[in-house]
Write an enzyme that holds these catalytic residues in place. Structure first.
Site, mmCIF file in Angstrom:
data_model
loop_
_atom_site.group_PDB
_atom_site.id
_atom_site.type_symbol
_atom_site.label_atom_id
_atom_site.label_comp_id
_atom_site.label_asym_id
_atom_site.label_seq_id
_atom_site.Cartn_x
_atom_site.Cartn_y
_atom_site.Cartn_z
ATOM 1 N N HIS A 186 0.843 -1.199 0.000
ATOM 2 C CA HIS A 186 0.000 0.000 0.000
ATOM 3 C C HIS A 186 0.877 1.248 0.000
ATOM 4 C CE1 HIS A 186 0.480 1.330 4.247
ATOM 5 N NE2 HIS A 186 0.536 0.038 4.533
ATOM 6 N N CYS A 206 3.609 -4.249 6.751
ATOM 7 C CA CYS A 206 3.211 -4.069 5.351
ATOM 8 C C CYS A 206 4.395 -3.659 4.485
ATOM 9 C CB CYS A 206 2.123 -3.009 5.247
ATOM 10 S SG CYS A 206 0.509 -3.566 5.836
#
Length: 231
Positions: A186, A201
């Site tokens: 992301h 992440c």
């Protein structure tokens, strides 16, 4: 009495203007003083990276340039000291640049899966390939910090959300593509080189996260390998 009162009011008014100016001057001086005069252990390497005069000695101009780099990439303390954290970020940038257009030269990301997103934790880069053909990248990424490492191994994208809200970190995670539990590709609005790392992440710059969003789909393979420096 009226004149005396008027003069007193004027004097008080002037004093009220002087105090903020004094505070501003003091604040500016304190800010300037925070730029260190100390020569760091990686002074020469940092000077060379930034295109400064390489003499191994800290100068006011050195400190200003080093501190600007630190502030851009959220390196603390941002006092212009050429220490191991600052040099570590620069050294990583050099290694990423040296990869060129051969991110899978060592053949560690599978070439028998068709389209696959690869993540090299050691170099903090990611790319998309189709067999042996490079489709996109490599691009710099920011993966999990010590204690929240991005997990290695073969994965698949199982969920996509173009505007995901993290209930854990209370932040937006645009162009999220989840591939392992809560771990996803992301975009972030900060430097992807900022230490110590993400919560697990694979953080990307917006333009590159958008490209991944357009190139990948649910069910596509992801392969993560290596080890992030400092974990």
């Amino acid at each position: 009495m009226r004149n005396l009162g008027r003069r007193t009011a004027v004097t008080a008014g002037i004093a009220s203007l002087v105090v903020p100016l004094t505070v501003i001057a003091t604040s500016t001086t304190a800010s300037a003083a925070s730029c260190t005069t100390r020569t760091g252990p990686h002074q020469r390497q940092v000077e060379k990276f930034l295109g400064l005069t390489v003499d191994g000695k800290q100068s006011p101009s050195d400190c200003t340039a080093i501190r600007a780099f630190q502030r851009k990439h959220l390196i603390k303390p941002d006092i212009g000291y050429a220490g191991p954290v600052t040099w570590g970020v620069m050294d990583l940038m050099n290694k990423q640049k040296a990869v060129g257009k051969q991110p899978n030269k060592a053949g560690k990301c599978p070439v028998n899966k068709g389209r696959i997103a690869c993540v090299n934790l050691t170099l903090q880069i990611s790319w998309i390939q189709d067999g042996k053909k490079l489709v996109y990248g490599p691009v710099p990424v920011r993966t999990g910090r010590n204690g929240a490492e991005t997990r290695t191994g073969a994965k698949k994208i199982y969920h996509r959300n173009i505007k995901h809200w993290s209930t854990i970190y209370k932040v937006w995670m645009p162009y999220s593509q989840f591939f392992d539990g809560g771990q996803a590709f992301h975009s972030v609005d900060k430097s992807v080189w900022s230490p110590p790392g993400s919560g697990g992440c694979v953080n990307m710059r917006k333009s590159e996260a958008k490209a991944y969003w357009s190139l990948l789909k649910k069910g596509d393979d992801v392969y993560v390998y290596g080890r992030k420096p400092g974990t």
